[in-house]
Design a protein around this motif. Sequence first.
Motif, PDB file in Angstrom:
ATOM      1  N   ARG A 170       0.833  -1.216   0.000  1.00 51.49           N
ATOM      2  CA  ARG A 170       0.000   0.000   0.000  1.00 51.49           C
ATOM      3  C   ARG A 170       0.864   1.261   0.000  1.00 51.49           C
ATOM      4  O   ARG A 170       0.579   2.220  -0.713  1.00 51.49           O
ATOM      5  CB  ARG A 170      -0.929  -0.005   1.224  1.00 51.49           C
ATOM      6  N   ARG A 173       2.347   1.706  -3.373  1.00 51.61           N
ATOM      7  CA  ARG A 173       1.347   2.245  -4.308  1.00 51.61           C
ATOM      8  C   ARG A 173       1.201   3.758  -4.132  1.00 51.61           C
ATOM      9  O   ARG A 173       1.185   4.512  -5.109  1.00 51.61           O
ATOM     10  CB  ARG A 173       0.007   1.536  -4.081  1.00 51.61           C
ATOM     11  N   GLU A 220      -2.562  -8.283  -2.485  1.00 49.21           N
ATOM     12  CA  GLU A 220      -2.692  -6.828  -2.362  1.00 49.21           C
ATOM     13  C   GLU A 220      -2.165  -6.118  -3.619  1.00 49.21           C
ATOM     14  O   GLU A 220      -2.720  -5.122  -4.071  1.00 49.21           O
ATOM     15  CB  GLU A 220      -1.938  -6.328  -1.124  1.00 49.21           C
TER      16      GLU A 220
END
Length: 341
Positions: free
Chosen positions: A17, A20, A74
């Motif tokens: 995350r 990203r 993910e």
Amino acid sequence: MKGLFKSKPRTPVDIVRQTRDLLMYVGRSSDSREAKREEKMAELFKNIRELKCILYGNSESEPVSEACAQLTHEFFRENTLRLLITCLPKLNLEARKDATQVVANLQRQQVNSRLIASDYLETNLDLMDILVAGYENTDMALHYGAMLRECIRHQTVARYVLESQHMKKFFDYIQLPNFDIAADAAATFKELLTRHKSTVAEFLSKNYDWFFAEYNSKLLESSNYITRRQAVKLLGDILLDRSNLAVMTRYVSSRDNLRILMNLLRESSKSIQIEAFHVFKLFAANQNKPADIVSILVANKSKLLRLFADFKIDKEDEQFEADKAQVVKEIASLELRDRLE
């Protein structure tokens, strides 16, 4: 008391995350504060290195399958792959290498017995357009090329590339003046034409005319020795594959193709001669030779028999000798039949 304030270790999901978010920042950033941008880039490089360590392990530990599964899930849950590919030119060399290894590894990671990379790419096939076009960028070619070869492990992805206009570009990429990039493009081209048998057979049958016209003129008749050697070797691999029987039968019924192979048989390079022989033997073994093929073989019979009399390879190979004997027998019998008629 000090121990109470230790930061909680980041999970694989956290790292993906954060990666990203950083990629999104890098992609849109017009931040004039150089110091902040450098700090974010350093953080991004560190994260990509951590992703690689989770997937590959390190000198102290092997990868943990549960952590790899969490990371993979993910990664493909949102557009992290797209961000990583599009932002790759903005990364430094080491981060590009790490990112390339991460993308390569993720193509093989299973989550609940599924290759979820394949599912993701099926709905994001346009990413292959970026990867193939990478061959036109000297800095990106080897990174994007390595990613592309891993992605075409998935049949739907390989089919997309085969059926796209990109296939025509490979004939030029293979001849780029930069040796490393040309070799990388050749490796990808070979993978596309040998990995997924049924898809390749369908592609070659549908695109026979333009594909082999390009293959013959640009590769087999190239002025570059390495290009010719690789091309005739790959041609043998393609035609000798049982899945491509219909294509092989068509190829060995063409006098133009026979002329090219006979020229390759006369090359001074032993390795090209031997690879050319493996294709030439298919013309000789064809029991339904068209009349123009027969007439060329008969007209060149004495030259061919002289060539094969001296035709030896460095190490003993019973199969090669048996193939050679069969070819000689076929050519000799053609002359006999010709006289009898």
